[in-house]
Design a protein around this motif. Structure first.
Motif, PDB file in Angstrom:
ATOM      1  N   ILE A 163      10.603  -3.692  -0.938  1.00  0.00           N
ATOM      2  CA  ILE A 163      10.337  -4.080  -2.322  1.00  0.00           C
ATOM      3  C   ILE A 163       9.021  -3.489  -2.800  1.00  0.00           C
ATOM      4  O   ILE A 163       8.910  -2.979  -3.916  1.00  0.00           O
ATOM      5  CB  ILE A 163      10.320  -5.620  -2.439  1.00  0.00           C
ATOM      6  CG1 ILE A 163      11.713  -6.188  -2.144  1.00  0.00           C
ATOM      7  CG2 ILE A 163       9.848  -6.049  -3.825  1.00  0.00           C
ATOM      8  CD1 ILE A 163      11.768  -7.688  -2.069  1.00  0.00           C
ATOM      9  N   ARG A 164       8.006  -3.527  -1.918  1.00  0.00           N
ATOM     10  CA  ARG A 164       6.703  -2.973  -2.289  1.00  0.00           C
ATOM     11  C   ARG A 164       6.808  -1.469  -2.551  1.00  0.00           C
ATOM     12  O   ARG A 164       6.231  -0.934  -3.509  1.00  0.00           O
ATOM     13  CB  ARG A 164       5.697  -3.250  -1.175  1.00  0.00           C
ATOM     14  CG  ARG A 164       4.256  -2.969  -1.578  1.00  0.00           C
ATOM     15  CD  ARG A 164       3.298  -3.261  -0.437  1.00  0.00           C
ATOM     16  NE  ARG A 164       3.338  -4.645  -0.037  1.00  0.00           N
ATOM     17  CZ  ARG A 164       3.867  -5.076   1.105  1.00  0.00           C
ATOM     18  NH1 ARG A 164       4.426  -4.227   1.952  1.00  0.00           N
ATOM     19  NH2 ARG A 164       3.859  -6.359   1.402  1.00  0.00           N
ATOM     20  N   THR A 165       7.579  -0.780  -1.698  1.00  0.00           N
ATOM     21  CA  THR A 165       7.758   0.659  -1.903  1.00  0.00           C
ATOM     22  C   THR A 165       8.488   0.954  -3.202  1.00  0.00           C
ATOM     23  O   THR A 165       8.148   1.880  -3.937  1.00  0.00           O
ATOM     24  CB  THR A 165       8.552   1.245  -0.722  1.00  0.00           C
ATOM     25  OG1 THR A 165       7.849   0.951   0.506  1.00  0.00           O
ATOM     26  CG2 THR A 165       8.708   2.748  -0.865  1.00  0.00           C
ATOM     27  N   ALA A 166       9.525   0.140  -3.520  1.00  0.00           N
ATOM     28  CA  ALA A 166      10.261   0.332  -4.774  1.00  0.00           C
ATOM     29  C   ALA A 166       9.353   0.114  -5.983  1.00  0.00           C
ATOM     30  O   ALA A 166       9.447   0.838  -6.979  1.00  0.00           O
ATOM     31  CB  ALA A 166      11.453  -0.625  -4.819  1.00  0.00           C
ATOM     32  N   VAL A 167       8.463  -0.885  -5.882  1.00  0.00           N
ATOM     33  CA  VAL A 167       7.532  -1.129  -6.986  1.00  0.00           C
ATOM     34  C   VAL A 167       6.605   0.061  -7.173  1.00  0.00           C
ATOM     35  O   VAL A 167       6.346   0.511  -8.305  1.00  0.00           O
ATOM     36  CB  VAL A 167       6.722  -2.415  -6.712  1.00  0.00           C
ATOM     37  CG1 VAL A 167       5.596  -2.562  -7.739  1.00  0.00           C
ATOM     38  CG2 VAL A 167       7.633  -3.632  -6.787  1.00  0.00           C
ATOM     39  N   TYR A 168       6.092   0.596  -6.039  1.00  0.00           N
ATOM     40  CA  TYR A 168       5.212   1.761  -6.133  1.00  0.00           C
ATOM     41  C   TYR A 168       5.935   2.948  -6.775  1.00  0.00           C
ATOM     42  O   TYR A 168       5.375   3.667  -7.616  1.00  0.00           O
ATOM     43  CB  TYR A 168       4.701   2.148  -4.745  1.00  0.00           C
ATOM     44  CG  TYR A 168       3.727   1.165  -4.151  1.00  0.00           C
ATOM     45  CD1 TYR A 168       2.999   0.291  -4.968  1.00  0.00           C
ATOM     46  CD2 TYR A 168       3.522   1.096  -2.771  1.00  0.00           C
ATOM     47  CE1 TYR A 168       2.114  -0.611  -4.422  1.00  0.00           C
ATOM     48  CE2 TYR A 168       2.631   0.188  -2.227  1.00  0.00           C
ATOM     49  CZ  TYR A 168       1.934  -0.669  -3.053  1.00  0.00           C
ATOM     50  OH  TYR A 168       1.048  -1.550  -2.515  1.00  0.00           O
ATOM     51  N   ILE A 169       7.194   3.171  -6.378  1.00  0.00           N
ATOM     52  CA  ILE A 169       7.955   4.288  -6.940  1.00  0.00           C
ATOM     53  C   ILE A 169       8.186   4.085  -8.437  1.00  0.00           C
ATOM     54  O   ILE A 169       8.052   5.018  -9.239  1.00  0.00           O
ATOM     55  CB  ILE A 169       9.287   4.441  -6.192  1.00  0.00           C
ATOM     56  CG1 ILE A 169       9.034   4.883  -4.731  1.00  0.00           C
ATOM     57  CG2 ILE A 169      10.187   5.457  -6.889  1.00  0.00           C
ATOM     58  CD1 ILE A 169      10.283   4.911  -3.891  1.00  0.00           C
ATOM     59  N   GLY A 170       8.527   2.842  -8.828  1.00  0.00           N
ATOM     60  CA  GLY A 170       8.735   2.568 -10.240  1.00  0.00           C
ATOM     61  C   GLY A 170       7.481   2.781 -11.072  1.00  0.00           C
ATOM     62  O   GLY A 170       7.528   3.354 -12.161  1.00  0.00           O
ATOM     63  N   VAL A 171       6.339   2.331 -10.538  1.00  0.00           N
ATOM     64  CA  VAL A 171       5.074   2.543 -11.247  1.00  0.00           C
ATOM     65  C   VAL A 171       4.768   4.031 -11.379  1.00  0.00           C
ATOM     66  O   VAL A 171       4.321   4.509 -12.423  1.00  0.00           O
ATOM     67  CB  VAL A 171       3.934   1.802 -10.520  1.00  0.00           C
ATOM     68  CG1 VAL A 171       2.583   2.184 -11.109  1.00  0.00           C
ATOM     69  CG2 VAL A 171       4.135   0.302 -10.623  1.00  0.00           C
TER      70      VAL A 171
END
Length: 254
Positions: A163-171
């Protein structure tokens, strides 16, 4: 006689010190098998000696809290099927294996090799420490029906990292799109400015351009009319200044 008694006591103490080995430490995770080493060198396959395993320090004789014992060639007692001798007993390998260890298996273990004779036993003490697994910790949850559901803590951790990686990618994607939008607006403004500047230059050029053919024709006609008026005025002046009349007769002389 007194001196011989002292000598025997000293010899006995030396034998006790030599017969007892240094304590070894083993660390095993919960659920795995523990291997506690204990060996001796038999003179021949026919001279195997009895061995006992117990939990606790080695007493003066036998084993306290016995777990397993042999008569030399085979196992004669076993407290639980979790305790096994899987070494070659005919070569003196009497190492103990404890299967599927738990926290209750933590403690000191005694391996006693019972050689014939007084105080000839070989005693080996081993310390077993049980640790909880770090990467496979079970989390127990209770639902409404009071049933236990086991989930892996590592899976929860991996889900959090995903989830943290997905958030970073989205940002990162959002930042890239915002940057592209800003660049597009700047390029559009620059293009509009250049277009307006070119239009202004075109208007200035047309304003400074000399008059065309029609304007030249009109100016020429005006100048021609002015010349005609000038000639007529000169003619009138000549007629007024020279008042001479000339008569021509058509009759022939006689």
């Amino acid at each position: 006689m007194f001196s011989s008694l002292i000598f025997n006591c000293v010899l006995l103490l030396l034998q006790l010190l030599l017969a007892r080995s240094m304590e070894d430490a083993y660390t095993v995770e919960v659920g795995k098998n523990a291997y506690l080493s204990c060996t001796y060198t038999p003179r021949s396959p026919e001279t195997l000696v009895p061995v006992c395993w117990g939990k606790g320090t080695c007493p003066l004789s036998q084993c306290s809290n016995p777990l397993l014992s042999t008569g030399g060639k085979s196992v004669t007692f076993k407290k639980s099927s979790r305790y096994q001798l899987k070494g070659n007993i005919y070569k003196g390998d009497v190492s103990l294996i404890i299967e599927n260890v738990t926290l209750a298996d933590r403690g000191t273990y005694c391996c006693r090799i019972q050689f014939p004779g007084l105080m000839n036993d070989k005693k080996i003490e081993l310390k077993l420490d049980i640790s909880e697994p770090e990467t496979q910790t079970l989390v127990t949850l209770h639902d409404n029906n009071r049933t236990k559901i086991f989930t892996w803590a590592d899976e929860i951790k991996d889900s959090g990292e995903t989830i943290r990686t997905a958030v970073y990618i989205g940002v990162g994607i959002s930042a890239g799109l915002a940057l592209a939008l800003i660049l597009g607006v700047l390029i559009l403004k620059w293009y509009s400015y250049k277009k307006k500047k070119l239009q202004s230059l075109s208007l200035i050029t047309l304003a400074n351009f000399p008059p065309g053919g029609l304007a030249n024709t009109g100016a020429g006609r005006i100048r021609s009319e002015e010349n005609i008026y000038t000639i007529e005025e000169n003619v009138y002046e000549m007629e007024n200044s020279n008042e001479y009349y000339c008569y021509i007769s058509s009759q022939q002389p006689s």
